[in-house]
Design a protein around this motif. Structure first.
Motif, mmCIF file in Angstrom:
data_model
loop_
_atom_site.group_PDB
_atom_site.id
_atom_site.type_symbol
_atom_site.label_atom_id
_atom_site.label_comp_id
_atom_site.label_asym_id
_atom_site.label_seq_id
_atom_site.Cartn_x
_atom_site.Cartn_y
_atom_site.Cartn_z
ATOM 1 N N ILE C 80 0.835 -1.203 0.000
ATOM 2 C CA ILE C 80 0.000 0.000 0.000
ATOM 3 C C ILE C 80 0.867 1.248 0.000
ATOM 4 C CG2 ILE C 80 -1.724 1.270 1.300
ATOM 5 C CD1 ILE C 80 -2.665 -1.351 2.433
ATOM 6 N N SER C 81 1.891 1.247 0.862
ATOM 7 C CA SER C 81 2.719 2.450 0.939
ATOM 8 C C SER C 81 3.487 2.658 -0.359
ATOM 9 C CB SER C 81 3.667 2.350 2.126
ATOM 10 O OG SER C 81 4.551 1.287 1.938
ATOM 11 N N SER C 82 3.951 1.560 -0.951
ATOM 12 C CA SER C 82 4.694 1.727 -2.200
ATOM 13 C C SER C 82 3.773 2.222 -3.310
ATOM 14 C CB SER C 82 5.341 0.405 -2.572
ATOM 15 O OG SER C 82 4.793 -0.109 -3.741
ATOM 16 N N HIS C 83 2.523 1.730 -3.308
ATOM 17 C CA HIS C 83 1.538 2.219 -4.285
ATOM 18 C C HIS C 83 1.314 3.713 -4.118
ATOM 19 C CE1 HIS C 83 -2.366 2.741 -6.225
ATOM 20 N NE2 HIS C 83 -2.776 3.261 -5.087
ATOM 21 N N ALA C 84 1.186 4.154 -2.836
ATOM 22 C CA ALA C 84 0.939 5.572 -2.594
ATOM 23 C C ALA C 84 2.111 6.414 -3.071
ATOM 24 C CB ALA C 84 0.695 5.812 -1.104
ATOM 25 N N ILE C 85 3.329 5.934 -2.819
ATOM 26 C CA ILE C 85 4.506 6.713 -3.235
ATOM 27 C C ILE C 85 4.584 6.791 -4.752
ATOM 28 C CG2 ILE C 85 7.008 6.802 -3.205
ATOM 29 C CD1 ILE C 85 6.956 5.479 -0.509
ATOM 30 N N ALA C 86 4.322 5.654 -5.415
ATOM 31 C CA ALA C 86 4.420 5.643 -6.874
ATOM 32 C C ALA C 86 3.387 6.575 -7.494
ATOM 33 C CB ALA C 86 4.224 4.216 -7.387
ATOM 34 N N ARG C 87 2.163 6.527 -6.978
ATOM 35 C CA ARG C 87 1.091 7.371 -7.512
ATOM 36 C C ARG C 87 1.400 8.843 -7.304
ATOM 37 N NH1 ARG C 87 -4.795 6.983 -8.276
ATOM 38 N NH2 ARG C 87 -5.612 8.862 -7.311
ATOM 39 N N ALA C 88 1.876 9.160 -6.094
ATOM 40 C CA ALA C 88 2.202 10.553 -5.809
ATOM 41 C C ALA C 88 3.328 11.043 -6.704
ATOM 42 C CB ALA C 88 2.595 10.708 -4.347
ATOM 43 N N SER C 89 4.315 10.169 -6.958
ATOM 44 C CA SER C 89 5.433 10.609 -7.793
ATOM 45 C C SER C 89 4.974 10.811 -9.228
ATOM 46 C CB SER C 89 6.563 9.590 -7.741
ATOM 47 O OG SER C 89 6.251 8.505 -8.564
ATOM 48 N N TYR C 90 4.074 9.936 -9.719
ATOM 49 C CA TYR C 90 3.584 10.118 -11.095
ATOM 50 C C TYR C 90 2.788 11.405 -11.209
ATOM 51 C CZ TYR C 90 2.099 8.849 -15.723
ATOM 52 O OH TYR C 90 1.911 8.839 -17.062
ATOM 53 N N ARG C 91 1.963 11.670 -10.192
ATOM 54 C CA ARG C 91 1.180 12.895 -10.189
ATOM 55 C C ARG C 91 2.053 14.121 -10.151
ATOM 56 N NH1 ARG C 91 -4.021 14.378 -9.056
ATOM 57 N NH2 ARG C 91 -3.148 16.240 -8.136
ATOM 58 N N ALA C 92 3.130 14.028 -9.333
ATOM 59 C CA ALA C 92 4.007 15.193 -9.193
ATOM 60 C C ALA C 92 4.883 15.396 -10.414
ATOM 61 C CB ALA C 92 4.873 15.039 -7.948
ATOM 62 N N GLY C 93 4.826 14.452 -11.357
ATOM 63 C CA GLY C 93 5.547 14.652 -12.607
ATOM 64 C C GLY C 93 7.011 14.305 -12.538
ATOM 65 N N VAL C 94 7.330 13.271 -11.774
ATOM 66 C CA VAL C 94 8.717 12.817 -11.757
ATOM 67 C C VAL C 94 9.019 12.171 -13.107
ATOM 68 C CG1 VAL C 94 10.340 11.240 -10.679
ATOM 69 C CG2 VAL C 94 8.718 12.488 -9.296
ATOM 70 N N LYS C 95 10.160 12.569 -13.707
ATOM 71 C CA LYS C 95 10.477 12.085 -15.057
ATOM 72 C C LYS C 95 10.767 10.596 -15.025
ATOM 73 C CE LYS C 95 11.412 15.796 -17.963
ATOM 74 N NZ LYS C 95 11.713 16.940 -17.095
ATOM 75 N N LEU C 96 10.195 9.889 -16.007
ATOM 76 C CA LEU C 96 10.465 8.459 -16.119
ATOM 77 C C LEU C 96 11.784 8.249 -16.844
ATOM 78 C CD1 LEU C 96 6.962 7.116 -17.129
ATOM 79 C CD2 LEU C 96 7.960 7.274 -14.888
ATOM 80 N N TYR C 97 12.297 7.050 -16.713
ATOM 81 C CA TYR C 97 13.507 6.670 -17.453
ATOM 82 C C TYR C 97 13.184 6.672 -18.933
ATOM 83 C CZ TYR C 97 17.335 3.639 -18.915
ATOM 84 O OH TYR C 97 18.419 3.103 -19.524
ATOM 85 N N PRO C 98 14.046 7.256 -19.781
ATOM 86 C CA PRO C 98 13.706 7.387 -21.202
ATOM 87 C C PRO C 98 13.407 6.067 -21.891
ATOM 88 C CG PRO C 98 15.754 8.543 -20.685
ATOM 89 C CD PRO C 98 15.281 7.976 -19.418
ATOM 90 N N GLY C 99 13.951 4.965 -21.374
ATOM 91 C CA GLY C 99 13.694 3.691 -22.023
ATOM 92 C C GLY C 99 12.391 3.045 -21.614
#
Lengths: 277, 84, 119
Positions: C80-99
């Motif tokens: 649950i906590s990892s899901h929350a962190i991942a969702r928050a980071s995607y929302r905040a616009g953390v850049k994904l790895y180009p590949g």
């Protein structure tokens, strides 16, 4: 340190500060007594560990306490080691020494501590007093969060209750138990969009538990002639039903602290309209 | 053996405390402060004070960090409302 | 006989757990961006800690209940906590790895709700 100091001097100062701190801490840890080699013979804390403060105070008054060499602390009473599950009817039957000091011998201090916490919570509530805004949802919590926090809340509540009910047996007590419960409530607030706590109920619960604390103390006053005195039989050390009124007081403190910190979290996290500016 | 673990924890505590003081962003400072509380609770445990360690971990690392973050959010919101 | 068997099984469990914890640490060092590191730091350490605690519970038989409770709570809260962190980071616009090849969220124009939007 002024602004125009060269950066190299700043760095060297910071580095030397860190080095001194590290060496100091390391030295403190090497000086730390090993668990088995602590000599409690010459210390006052032995009185608490032996759970017989009354007799020791008697010997203190008669002048035998700080005898020459201080070898046997209490020569009048033969040394009898305390064994779990066997020793019964001690002066204070709590297996956790810290608890027996904090709640029993120094119970009045704990009452003051709880009062300070109550004042702090009241101050926070006063600061955020006002009509509650309709919650505008910024980021919708996902389904996993809302279900997961609700399941986790049950387990966290159970764990907090375990901590403060077993306060006289294991490390812990009312304050950590209440804090654990409040962190569960914080999880509920974070995971659910429309969660609203019963603010009045929290306040009522908190006041009733505070009253229970004082009423237990007054019962001691009327039955044993001193405020917050242990008026229940202490039982066998190590049992769940032992240590007299310590468990009762820790249950009261745990409920009070849990409700208080939950109210603090509630008033911090919910937006209110300001009544004054 | 335990003294080396304790020395490691002390190093972590001092480093995070320096981060909390010198960091430019307030959020990083708050997170670093939570880490300081966590390390200090570990130190209390090494010094054989488990009661204080539990209290420190529950209040210092758990609740007060969250409350600081909420307060920071509220302060930022108030600033942006003033600018409008 | 049974004691020795359970003890050695516990040792094997502890070694599995330590191996997966090591993999998690290695992944955090080596992987490129936040989501990958989060996966390494959550999945492998969940298995590592669960296996280690079960192994300890098998070695010291009195602790098996505590170890099982620890494992269940960890299995429940860690994802649950990892899901929350991942969702928050995607929302905040953390850049994904180009590949990162299939970014499903962007492909389906999956939009997280904006300010003030109802369900």
């Amino acid at each position: 340190m002024r602004n125009d100091t060269p950066i190299l001097v700043k760095k060297i100062t910071a580095l030397s500060l860190i080095t001194i701190l590290m060496v100091g801490f390391f030295w403190a840890f090497t000086e730390m007594p090993k668990g088995s080699s602590v000599n409690v013979n010459n210390r006052v804390s032995r009185l608490y560990i032996l759970k017989n403060v009354k007799a020791a105070t008697k010997s203190l008054n008669s002048g035998n306490f700080f005898a020459k060499g201080m070898k046997p602390l209490r020569s009048d009473v033969p040394y009898s080691p305390i064994t779990f599950g066997k020793s019964a009817n001690l002066e204070d039957g709590a297996a956790n020494v810290v608890t027996s000091i904090v709640v029993d011998y120094r119970g009045f201090d704990t009452l003051g501590e709880v009062t300070v916490l109550f004042l702090a919570a009241t101050g926070v509530a006063m600061l955020f007093f006002g009509k509650r805004k309709k919650n505008i949802i910024k980021a919708q919590a996902s389904l996993i969060m809302s279900v997961g926090t609700r399941i986790a809340y049950a387990v966290i509540l159970l764990f907090g209750i375990y901590i403060f009910v077993h306060g006289h047996l294991t490390p812990g007590g009312g304050f950590p138990g209440g804090a654990v419960i409040a962190s569960g409530v914080l999880g509920l607030f974070l995971g659910n969009d429309h969660y609203e706590s019963n603010h009045l109920g929290l306040k009522l619960f908190e006041s009733l538990s505070g009253m229970a604390f004082v009423i237990i103390g007054l019962t001691g006053l009327f039955s044993v002639n001193s405020f917050l005195a242990n008026f229940l039989p202490t039982g066998v050390i190590g049992d769940l039903y032992s240590a007299g009124f310590i468990a009762l007081i820790y249950i009261a403190i745990g409920m009070k602290v849990g409700a208080e910190l939950s109210a603090v979290v509630d008033s911090m996290i919910v937006d209110t309209e300001e009544e004054w500016s | 053996m335990i003294i080396y673990i304790a020395a490691l924890v002390v190093a972590v505590v001092i480093t995070t405390a320096l981060i909390a003081v010198f960091s430019k962003k307030l959020l990083s400072s708050i997170i670093a402060m939570g880490l300081v509380s966590l390390g200090v609770s570990g130190l209390f445990f090494f010094l054989q004070a488990p009661d204080v360690a539990i209290t420190e971990a529950a209040i210092g690392a758990g609740l007060s960090t969250a409350i600081f973050v909420i307060a920071l959010k509220k302060v930022k919101k108030g600033e942006s409302e003033d600018e409008e | 006989m049974l004691d020795a068997f359970l003890g050695w099984t516990g040792v094997v469990f502890v070694f599995i757990g330590v191996f997966f914890l090591f993999l998690g640490a290695l992944g955090i060092l080596r992987l490129p961006d936040l989501l990958n590191r989060l996966q390494a730091g959550t999945k492998s350490t969940t298995l590592g800690v669960v296996a280690t605690s079960i192994g300890v519970g098998l070695i010291v038989r009195g602790w098996i209940l505590f170890a099982a409770a620890l494992a269940v709570f960890l299995l429940m809260t860690n994802p649950i906590s990892s899901h929350a962190i991942a969702r928050a980071s995607y929302r905040a616009g953390v850049k994904l790895y180009p590949g990162t090849h299939p970014d499903k969220c962007e492909e389906r124009k999956w939009k997280l709700p904006e300010d003030g939007e109802e369900k």
